[in-house]
Design a protein around this motif. Structure first.
Motif, PDB file in Angstrom:
ATOM      1  N   GLY A  87      40.047 -25.251 -23.480  1.00 33.65           N
ATOM      2  CA  GLY A  87      39.670 -24.949 -24.848  1.00 33.65           C
ATOM      3  C   GLY A  87      40.514 -24.004 -25.480  1.00 33.65           C
ATOM      4  N   PRO A  88      40.150 -23.551 -27.023  1.00 33.12           N
ATOM      5  CA  PRO A  88      41.192 -22.786 -27.600  1.00 33.12           C
ATOM      6  C   PRO A  88      41.063 -21.286 -26.907  1.00 33.12           C
ATOM      7  CG  PRO A  88      38.987 -23.203 -28.552  1.00 33.12           C
ATOM      8  CD  PRO A  88      39.199 -23.924 -27.461  1.00 33.12           C
ATOM      9  N   PRO A  89      42.023 -20.337 -27.101  1.00 32.22           N
ATOM     10  CA  PRO A  89      41.992 -19.045 -26.727  1.00 32.22           C
ATOM     11  C   PRO A  89      40.739 -18.606 -27.236  1.00 32.22           C
ATOM     12  CG  PRO A  89      44.137 -19.578 -27.923  1.00 32.22           C
ATOM     13  CD  PRO A  89      43.124 -20.761 -27.935  1.00 32.22           C
ATOM     14  N   VAL A  90      40.163 -17.602 -26.447  1.00 26.70           N
ATOM     15  CA  VAL A  90      38.918 -16.673 -26.851  1.00 26.70           C
ATOM     16  C   VAL A  90      39.336 -15.117 -27.396  1.00 26.70           C
ATOM     17  CG1 VAL A  90      37.535 -18.019 -25.466  1.00 26.70           C
ATOM     18  CG2 VAL A  90      38.477 -15.832 -24.551  1.00 26.70           C
ATOM     19  N   THR A  91      38.337 -14.882 -28.143  1.00 26.25           N
ATOM     20  CA  THR A  91      38.654 -13.234 -28.549  1.00 26.25           C
ATOM     21  C   THR A  91      37.451 -12.496 -27.920  1.00 26.25           C
ATOM     22  OG1 THR A  91      39.614 -14.009 -30.490  1.00 26.25           O
ATOM     23  CG2 THR A  91      38.982 -11.776 -30.370  1.00 26.25           C
ATOM     24  N   LYS A  92      37.509 -11.477 -27.377  1.00 22.21           N
ATOM     25  CA  LYS A  92      36.375 -10.929 -26.850  1.00 22.21           C
ATOM     26  C   LYS A  92      35.920  -9.805 -27.739  1.00 22.21           C
ATOM     27  CE  LYS A  92      35.605 -11.638 -22.082  1.00 22.21           C
ATOM     28  NZ  LYS A  92      35.434 -11.110 -20.685  1.00 22.21           N
ATOM     29  N   VAL A  93      34.963  -9.510 -28.151  1.00 24.19           N
ATOM     30  CA  VAL A  93      34.113  -8.465 -28.974  1.00 24.19           C
ATOM     31  C   VAL A  93      33.112  -8.042 -28.019  1.00 24.19           C
ATOM     32  CG1 VAL A  93      33.235  -7.481 -30.803  1.00 24.19           C
ATOM     33  CG2 VAL A  93      34.952  -9.631 -31.129  1.00 24.19           C
ATOM     34  N   GLY A  94      33.444  -6.615 -27.304  1.00 26.81           N
ATOM     35  CA  GLY A  94      32.388  -6.536 -26.140  1.00 26.81           C
ATOM     36  C   GLY A  94      32.410  -7.476 -25.251  1.00 26.81           C
ATOM     37  N   ARG A  95      31.234  -8.037 -24.917  1.00 25.45           N
ATOM     38  CA  ARG A  95      31.000  -8.910 -23.886  1.00 25.45           C
ATOM     39  C   ARG A  95      30.889 -10.127 -24.447  1.00 25.45           C
ATOM     40  NH1 ARG A  95      26.013  -7.185 -20.225  1.00 25.45           N
ATOM     41  NH2 ARG A  95      26.883  -9.050 -19.216  1.00 25.45           N
ATOM     42  N   ARG A  96      30.863 -10.249 -25.750  1.00 24.51           N
ATOM     43  CA  ARG A  96      30.742 -11.648 -26.523  1.00 24.51           C
ATOM     44  C   ARG A  96      31.923 -12.309 -26.646  1.00 24.51           C
ATOM     45  NH1 ARG A  96      26.973 -12.433 -31.291  1.00 24.51           N
ATOM     46  NH2 ARG A  96      27.173 -14.354 -30.637  1.00 24.51           N
ATOM     47  N   LYS A 102      42.203 -19.257 -36.526  1.00 26.71           N
ATOM     48  CA  LYS A 102      43.629 -19.812 -36.382  1.00 26.71           C
ATOM     49  C   LYS A 102      43.673 -20.398 -34.940  1.00 26.71           C
ATOM     50  CE  LYS A 102      45.176 -15.367 -35.384  1.00 26.71           C
ATOM     51  NZ  LYS A 102      45.946 -14.032 -35.976  1.00 26.71           N
ATOM     52  N   ASP A 103      43.141 -19.751 -34.032  1.00 25.33           N
ATOM     53  CA  ASP A 103      43.359 -20.290 -32.513  1.00 25.33           C
ATOM     54  C   ASP A 103      42.897 -21.716 -32.521  1.00 25.33           C
ATOM     55  OD1 ASP A 103      44.382 -17.914 -31.949  1.00 25.33           O
ATOM     56  OD2 ASP A 103      42.742 -17.233 -30.804  1.00 25.33           O
ATOM     57  N   GLU A 109      45.836 -28.763 -33.146  1.00 23.66           N
ATOM     58  CA  GLU A 109      47.130 -29.417 -33.548  1.00 23.66           C
ATOM     59  C   GLU A 109      47.787 -29.711 -31.973  1.00 23.66           C
ATOM     60  OE1 GLU A 109      49.440 -30.376 -35.670  1.00 23.66           O
ATOM     61  OE2 GLU A 109      47.561 -30.344 -36.966  1.00 23.66           O
ATOM     62  N   LYS A 110      47.412 -28.733 -31.206  1.00 27.54           N
ATOM     63  CA  LYS A 110      48.106 -29.139 -29.853  1.00 27.54           C
ATOM     64  C   LYS A 110      47.556 -30.210 -29.214  1.00 27.54           C
ATOM     65  CE  LYS A 110      46.790 -26.333 -26.384  1.00 27.54           C
ATOM     66  NZ  LYS A 110      46.506 -25.227 -25.585  1.00 27.54           N
ATOM     67  N   ASN A 111      46.324 -30.445 -29.467  1.00 33.22           N
ATOM     68  CA  ASN A 111      45.585 -31.765 -28.658  1.00 33.22           C
ATOM     69  C   ASN A 111      45.697 -33.085 -29.866  1.00 33.22           C
ATOM     70  OD1 ASN A 111      44.242 -30.582 -26.711  1.00 33.22           O
ATOM     71  ND2 ASN A 111      42.643 -29.831 -27.809  1.00 33.22           N
ATOM     72  N   ARG A 112      46.498 -32.792 -30.773  1.00 37.05           N
ATOM     73  CA  ARG A 112      46.909 -34.227 -31.346  1.00 37.05           C
ATOM     74  C   ARG A 112      47.637 -35.109 -30.760  1.00 37.05           C
ATOM     75  NH1 ARG A 112      49.575 -35.397 -36.836  1.00 37.05           N
ATOM     76  NH2 ARG A 112      51.071 -33.596 -36.159  1.00 37.05           N
ATOM     77  N   GLU A 113      47.312 -36.342 -30.690  1.00 31.70           N
ATOM     78  CA  GLU A 113      48.057 -37.156 -29.821  1.00 31.70           C
ATOM     79  C   GLU A 113      48.664 -38.131 -31.165  1.00 31.70           C
ATOM     80  OE1 GLU A 113      46.124 -40.522 -27.555  1.00 31.70           O
ATOM     81  OE2 GLU A 113      45.801 -38.851 -26.200  1.00 31.70           O
TER      82      GLU A 113
END
Ligand SMILES: [Zn+2]
Length: 189
Positions: A87-96, A102-103, A109-113
């Motif tokens: 999956g795309p990179p995650v951003t943690k805010v507290g525990r969520r 942009k990620d 884009e990375k998954n574009r075939e």
């Protein structure tokens, strides 16, 4: 000359027809737009729209459910993507956990075939037939080469009449009149 005149007259008539038709069509369109304006004037002013999908798409941080809705999948699928590292990179805010827009874009884009020329999806695929045999990388059949034992003296006499054992492939190609082996392909073809 007369036929040219007739042709010109015909062309003029035809063009006039076309222009008339377009004018009529414009009249109809005007009528329709007038009707729409009357209708909208009659109806009460619409209440302020609730936050729409467009506003939603302006959010910078997306929750798991937001991303799931964006992809049209269940949140479980998004969690699975994260767990598998695809999956795309995650951003943690507290525990969520959130996903930055942009990620996600980068991930898209990375998954574009990109279609590859002469793409062969079966290339390198194992065949059910022989162990280790794969589909050839090219759809063109490999070039058949004559056995290097062609046009040479046979190694030994053959039990077959008119044939002899090739020194190279140990097959029994036909012997030419001059005693040399006829052009032949190696065994296995
Ligand atoms: Zn041979």
């Amino acid at each position: 000359v007369r036929s040219e005149d007739r042709q010109r007259k015909h062309d003029e008539l035809w063009q006039k027809e076309v222009v008339d038709g377009m004018a009529r069509m414009l009249d109809v369109l005007h009528d329709i737009s007038d009707g729409i304006q009357k209708l909208s004037a009659a109806s009460p002013p619409a209440p302020p729209a609730p936050p729409t999908a467009n506003e939603e798409s302006q959010k910078r941080l997306l929750s798991v459910t937001d991303l799931a809705a964006l992809l049209g999948v269940t949140p479980e699928v998004v969690r699975g993507l994260r767990a598998s590292g695809n999956g795309p990179p995650v951003t943690k805010v507290g525990r969520r956990i959130f996903f930055q827009r942009k990620d996600i874009e980068v991930w898209f884009e990375k998954n574009r075939e990109v279609p590859v020329e002469n793409f062969q999806p079966w290339r390198g695929t194992y065949l059910p037939g022989r162990i280790g045999s794969t589909v050839p990388s090219s759809s063109k059949p490999a070039e058949r080469k004559y056995c290097s034992g062609s046009n040479t003296e046979p190694m030994a006499a053959s039990p077959y009449s008119g044939r002899a054992v090739c020194r190279v492939c140990k097959d029994h190609p036909i012997v030419n009149r001059d005693g040399r082996l006829r052009k032949h392909y190696p065994r296995g073809w």
